[in-house]
Design an enzyme around this catalytic site. Structure first.
Site, PDB file in Angstrom:
ATOM      1  N   SER A 204       0.808  -1.226   0.000  1.00 49.09           N
ATOM      2  CA  SER A 204       0.000   0.000   0.000  1.00 49.09           C
ATOM      3  C   SER A 204       0.840   1.274   0.000  1.00 49.09           C
ATOM      4  O   SER A 204       0.479   2.258  -0.632  1.00 49.09           O
ATOM      5  CB  SER A 204      -0.935   0.007   1.214  1.00 49.09           C
ATOM      6  N   HIS A 252       0.607   4.497   4.630  1.00 52.10           N
ATOM      7  CA  HIS A 252      -0.069   5.140   3.507  1.00 52.10           C
ATOM      8  C   HIS A 252       0.393   6.584   3.326  1.00 52.10           C
ATOM      9  O   HIS A 252       0.706   7.013   2.211  1.00 52.10           O
ATOM     10  CB  HIS A 252      -1.577   5.091   3.716  1.00 52.10           C
TER      11      HIS A 252
END
Length: 306
Positions: A204, A252
């Site tokens: 991610s 993230h």
């Protein structure tokens, strides 16, 4: 006496031109121009859809343009192969057991317990402690190729395929793999900063770096690599990041910032086109600075666990 600076086509720097796109203002040659009802357009704006149509067509185009994205395909294949190898080890569907997980997951300070991995707070004198704090820096890369089960893998690989293939075709395979790796390292730094003793895996951070690169390209150069939807995609994914439990917020955000900064360097901070211009020494130095800066942040965070 005032000197006139010659303008050259942004796609063909050796061609002097007096024409420019009526949408974005970039200079274009006669080969690149397309006549529009009002003015002329560059290739990127010759038929750009608007509104909802622009978003949906951008995502659809990204999925089909992956045919020539060799690095993206290789990355997807590698992630799947690693998961299959974990299953072969008897890791379980969620892939939380076995040596691949124990030796590859991101953690500052941990302990191998049986065939799994647990985080350990600082200053507890357990024997056999492992993690980034104990010199295992490879975990900042290897964690990006591990996933917690098939659903986690599926979501990340779909995102990598859709957005990675479009970006790779736009900036080239060499720049793309460098961006992917440096974004992954930046994401690992963010994860260690916020959750140092929580085992973290997943691509991610690198994928958020791809979205960050798309945002820079679309907002600053009006090159709609994701159909003009980069900002909306980032906002939507950040909503999910903060709304759903057990998602690495630091990973993230770190990947997003790392990818955006590295892409700014590719454009020499707005002085050249990312897709067609040369990154030069400034681009290389920026990539190096993002990577080393991420490692430095990680070191500052984990040094107290050694």
């Amino acid at each position: 006496m005032t000197e006139t600076v010659e303008r050259t086509c942004y796609r063909h720097p050796d061609r002097v031109t007096g024409l420019s796109c009526s949408e974005c203002g970039r200079p274009i040659c006669t080969e690149c121009m397309t006549m529009a009802p009002v003015g002329i357009r560059c290739p990127e704006h010759s038929g750009r859809p608007q509104g909802v149509q622009r978003v949906t067509q951008g995502v659809r185009r990204a999925s089909y343009e992956g045919v020539g994205a060799k690095v993206t395909r290789a990355l997807v294949g590698l992630n799947i192969a690693v998961y299959v190898a974990e299953l072969a080890q008897g890791s379980g569907v969620n892939a939380t057991r076995g040596s691949i997980y124990q030796d590859g997951a991101l953690i500052a300070n941990g302990l191998k317990v049986g065939d799994t991995l647990v985080g350990i707070p600082a200053h507890l004198p357990f024997p056999g402690l492992i993690g980034v704090a104990h010199g295992e820096w490879w975990r900042m890369i290897t964690a990006a190729f591990l996933h917690y089960g098939p659903f986690h893998l599926l979501l990340n690989m779909l995102a990598l395929w859709w957005f990675g293939s479009a970006l790779e075709r736009r900036i080239g395979s060499g720049r793309f793999i460098a961006l992917y790796l440096v974004s992954g390292v930046a994401g690992s730094a963010g994860a260690l900063l916020l959750d140092p003793t929580t085992p973290t895996v997943g691509a991610s951070g690198a994928i958020f770096g791809i979205l960050g690169a798309g945002l820079i390209i679309e907002q600053f150069q009006r090159d709609y690599v994701f159909g003009g939807s980069a900002l909306g995609l980032i906002v939507l994914n950040l909503v999910f990041t903060f709304s759903i439990s057990n998602i690495s917020i630091g990973g993230h955000i770190g990947g997003l910032i790392g990818g955006a900064l590295a892409t700014l360097g590719l454009s020499r901070f707005g002085r050249s086109h990312i897709a067609y211009g040369r990154a030069g020494a400034l681009g290389a130095v920026t990539f190096l600075a993002v990577g080393l800066g991420s490692v430095a942040i990680a070191y500052w965070k984990v040094k107290g666990y050694a």
